[in-house]
Design an enzyme around this catalytic site. Sequence first.
Site, PDB file in Angstrom:
ATOM      1  N   SER A 165       0.879  -1.168   0.000  1.00 23.49           N
ATOM      2  CA  SER A 165       0.000   0.000   0.000  1.00 23.49           C
ATOM      3  C   SER A 165       0.916   1.218   0.000  1.00 23.49           C
ATOM      4  O   SER A 165       2.122   1.087   0.210  1.00 23.49           O
ATOM      5  CB  SER A 165      -0.888   0.014   1.241  1.00 23.49           C
ATOM      6  N   LYS A 166       0.316   2.373  -0.188  1.00 30.39           N
ATOM      7  CA  LYS A 166       1.124   3.597  -0.207  1.00 30.39           C
ATOM      8  C   LYS A 166       1.941   3.710   1.084  1.00 30.39           C
ATOM      9  O   LYS A 166       3.061   4.169   1.086  1.00 30.39           O
ATOM     10  CB  LYS A 166       0.227   4.825  -0.358  1.00 30.39           C
ATOM     11  N   ARG A 167       1.333   3.223   2.188  1.00 32.55           N
ATOM     12  CA  ARG A 167       1.976   3.363   3.495  1.00 32.55           C
ATOM     13  C   ARG A 167       3.343   2.650   3.552  1.00 32.55           C
ATOM     14  O   ARG A 167       4.306   3.172   4.060  1.00 32.55           O
ATOM     15  CB  ARG A 167       1.044   2.794   4.567  1.00 32.55           C
TER      16      ARG A 167
END
Length: 285
Positions: free
Chosen positions: A239-241
């Site tokens: 994910s972007k995280r």
Amino acid sequence: MPQRGRFAPSPTGDLHLGNIRTALIGYLWARESDGEFLIRMEDLDQMTSSRALGERQLADLAAIGVESDIPVIWQSDRFDIYKSIINELTERGLTYECFCSRREIREAAAAPHGPLPDGAYPGTCADLTPAERSERARERPAAIRLRTNRSVVAIHDTLHGEFSAQVDDVVLLRNDGTPAYNLAVVVDDALQGVTQICRGDDLLSSTPRQVYLQRLLGYPTPEYLHVPLVLGNDGERLSKRNGALSLRDLDEQGRPAESVRELLLASIGGSFSADALLRVGTWTI
Ligand code: GLU
């Protein structure tokens, strides 16, 4: 019948390595079967998707060697088709209006009345009287749901084998007038003659309800291949995280698309074959 595979992203952002790997596997699966391959843009939700993002996704896919053999269709151009199928189901008595808010559904689903899978709609609006319906219509517009028999439907997946789940009364038309994913995906796969569906295994649990809908509409059931997700090195889904990597990010890190393609091919066993497909596993980068 000739095989036809597809990749059907929602253009809500840049594709990350996991999506691109799924697209490549689907493409190679179709080619391995001497089949055709198409890309379809699932931009039903106009709040979260856009043509510009879709064009970027198509450019990324092309950079990795994944291209559509036929012109790409955009679901936002096809609302009339989905609505006419929903009308057909309504004429057959297979739909009902639902006025529930998300909160009401959460609360009702938590009540102990029946073995419904997580998140399944408990059927609150299934048998409203006309008076109750007009009363509730004052609160909010109706969504349209499929009236199912809540049977357990078993499907076969090339990688996971047999998988079954109880179907629920899925939304066909959202209360803002947007056709829902489960309806549009089933209609388009059938109208486009898709025989092989390769996608992320987060969608495995939706497959029984889609197969149920296919059967109601008299459509054939394609072969399924639900591909495990790519995990970041923290063991979490990309994910972007945790730095979900787009081709642009990778290019900036000195990995051009061609080397990403090689890396992805290596992750499915070096070269592509039906045998390699069965070894497609969760891949940690
Ligand atoms: N458009 C869906 C997504 O991007 C995938 C649909 C599918 O492959 O069936 O999550």
